[in-house]
Design an enzyme around this catalytic site. Sequence first.
Site, mmCIF file in Angstrom:
data_model
loop_
_atom_site.group_PDB
_atom_site.id
_atom_site.type_symbol
_atom_site.label_atom_id
_atom_site.label_comp_id
_atom_site.label_asym_id
_atom_site.label_seq_id
_atom_site.Cartn_x
_atom_site.Cartn_y
_atom_site.Cartn_z
ATOM 1 N N GLU A 265 0.527 -0.982 0.338
ATOM 2 C CA GLU A 265 -0.093 0.474 -0.484
ATOM 3 C C GLU A 265 0.915 1.116 0.022
ATOM 4 O OE1 GLU A 265 -2.949 -0.777 3.595
ATOM 5 O OE2 GLU A 265 -3.825 -2.598 2.693
ATOM 6 N N GLU B 97 -6.066 -11.348 -0.478
ATOM 7 C CA GLU B 97 -6.478 -10.523 0.756
ATOM 8 C C GLU B 97 -8.160 -10.914 0.462
ATOM 9 O OE1 GLU B 97 -5.359 -7.334 2.951
ATOM 10 O OE2 GLU B 97 -3.180 -7.554 2.416
HETATM 11 O O1 G3I Z 1 -3.653 -7.962 19.575
HETATM 12 C C1 G3I Z 1 -4.065 -6.916 19.603
HETATM 13 C C2 G3I Z 1 -4.305 -6.915 21.563
HETATM 14 O O2 G3I Z 1 -3.581 -7.730 22.284
HETATM 15 C C3 G3I Z 1 -5.042 -5.512 21.885
HETATM 16 O O3 G3I Z 1 -5.407 -6.312 23.018
HETATM 17 C C4 G3I Z 1 -5.528 -4.652 20.768
HETATM 18 C C5 G3I Z 1 -6.363 -3.870 20.992
HETATM 19 O O4 G3I Z 1 -6.197 -3.110 20.150
HETATM 20 O O5 G3I Z 1 -5.338 -4.927 19.748
HETATM 21 C C6 G3I Z 1 -4.888 -6.380 18.964
HETATM 22 O O6 G3I Z 1 -4.715 -5.642 18.074
HETATM 23 C C7 G3I Z 1 -5.031 -5.622 17.007
HETATM 24 C C8 G3I Z 1 -4.625 -6.476 15.721
HETATM 25 O O7 G3I Z 1 -5.690 -6.896 14.383
HETATM 26 C C9 G3I Z 1 -5.000 -7.969 16.381
HETATM 27 O O8 G3I Z 1 -6.756 -8.157 16.608
HETATM 28 C C10 G3I Z 1 -4.427 -4.551 16.203
HETATM 29 O O9 G3I Z 1 -4.904 -3.646 17.433
HETATM 30 C C11 G3I Z 1 -5.220 -3.993 15.389
HETATM 31 O O10 G3I Z 1 -5.077 -2.943 14.263
HETATM 32 C C12 G3I Z 1 -4.917 -4.970 13.891
HETATM 33 O O11 G3I Z 1 -5.640 -4.877 13.146
HETATM 34 C C13 G3I Z 1 -4.590 -5.232 11.360
HETATM 35 C C14 G3I Z 1 -5.294 -4.751 10.463
HETATM 36 O O12 G3I Z 1 -4.445 -5.109 9.579
HETATM 37 C C15 G3I Z 1 -3.736 -3.432 11.169
HETATM 38 O O13 G3I Z 1 -2.742 -4.170 10.990
HETATM 39 C C16 G3I Z 1 -6.225 -6.828 10.788
HETATM 40 O O14 G3I Z 1 -6.481 -7.804 11.950
HETATM 41 C C17 G3I Z 1 -5.836 -7.417 9.774
HETATM 42 O O15 G3I Z 1 -6.677 -8.247 9.260
HETATM 43 C C18 G3I Z 1 -5.422 -6.180 8.807
HETATM 44 O O16 G3I Z 1 -5.370 -6.569 7.368
HETATM 45 C C19 G3I Z 1 -4.686 -5.225 6.606
HETATM 46 C C20 G3I Z 1 -3.494 -6.101 6.030
HETATM 47 O O17 G3I Z 1 -2.363 -6.333 6.362
HETATM 48 C C21 G3I Z 1 -3.266 -4.969 5.454
HETATM 49 N N1 G3I Z 1 -4.629 -4.719 3.870
HETATM 50 C C22 G3I Z 1 -5.833 -4.158 4.624
HETATM 51 C C23 G3I Z 1 -6.017 -5.638 5.537
HETATM 52 C C24 G3I Z 1 -7.570 -5.066 6.391
HETATM 53 O O18 G3I Z 1 -7.041 -3.576 6.927
#
Ligand code: G3I
Length: 362
Positions: free
Chosen positions: A162, A274
């Site tokens: 991205e 994805e």
């Molecule tokens: O694991 C922590 C947890 O310990 C904490 O308590 C909680 C509180 O917010 O957060 C948890 O982490 C989160 C993680 O997902 C696991 O659930 C992060 O905040 C959250 O930002 C993260 O979101 C991920 C997002 O990317 C940002 O990295 C999504 O799961 C994931 O599906 C999403 O995937 C992205 C691809 O990598 C790139 N393309 C877009 C796609 C969707 O946004």
Amino acid sequence: MKNVYILTFLLCAWLAGSCQQEKFDSDNSIPVIPAVSGSLSEAPFPFGAAVNISPLNSSDRYKEILRSDMSRVTAENAMKMNNISKGHKQYDFTEADKIVQFAIDNGLEVHGHTLLWYKHTPSWVSNFEGSREQWIAIMKEYIQDVVGHFKGKVVSWDVINEVINDDGEVYIKDGDKYNIWLDKIGEEYISLAFKYAHEADPNALLFYNEYGHEYSSQRRMGVNNLVKELKEKNIPIHGVGMQMHTNINRSTSDLRNAIMIMAASTRLKIHVSELDIAVNPSSNKELELTDELLEKQQIHYREVAKAMNDLPADQQFGITFWGVCDSNSWLYANPDWPLPYDDTYAKKPAYEGLLQGFKVSY
Ligand code: G3I
């Protein structure tokens, strides 16, 4: 030269559209497709899923589906930079290693996601102060340490995730999006990242991963221009990741055209990297899942599988779902039900749609 590219791109777009015209004047004209049964493992291209350590540890059904239907896994979050890099030369591979070991034990390939993404810069990097050369050095070190750690185990990598906006431009800042690597190093960081990844594992297939191909022709053009530039500089790039976080309101022609155009214009491997197809894109909290929504979702899944099936074999890198079942999707709380398996890991109509996409000729 740029004009030639634009013309080629438009020609590809026209071709993709006109090939479809006979059968798909609009979504309403989609033909009735016979029922089919079988498994995703019968597809001529790989299916995969993004995985997380928590359901991998706790759900047998989750693991069963990965073993029976998938041939590839991607770590949904465990390989992102801030989850691995805890300081200069300090790494925590615990979760990523567990995912990779599960894959190896079960004969699944691993696709690495993602080496550099502006969103996952660890704080030691955000706070780093140094010259351009020093920024290049820490980037090189990170990429080569991580790719080196997984060498021979991770088959392919999203090297860069991205960097292109809706206008088709590589951007440093867009709202709250800030690409520190681009700011500190300049656009060359992209080609350097591919070069360093290739040096660390010459056998790994290297991808540029982006979203929005299905709704933004400018973004598609931007990806295409980037690929062209990298190829002209002899930078090793082997594929394009098309994320396809999409929804049932998007026309199926948009989905198909995006895949066909990207394949025709870049000639690289195409990874629908994805995939999820939301049924509640406006996040209506009251929405209930109906048969009608499930049927629309089935048709959309079918068209994505069909488009992948229709690509030349050497460009079919495959389709990865962004999660395994609805309850492990990042969209679950919307609420949404975007994946081919429901909360109980039962197959949804979407699953049959996928089978139809590669088993039925129409
Ligand atoms: O694991 C922590 C947890 O310990 C904490 O308590 C909680 C509180 O917010 O957060 C948890 O982490 C989160 C993680 O997902 C696991 O659930 C992060 O905040 C959250 O930002 C993260 O979101 C991920 C997002 O990317 C940002 O990295 C999504 O799961 C994931 O599906 C999403 O995937 C992205 C691809 O990598 C790139 N393309 C877009 C796609 C969707 O946004």
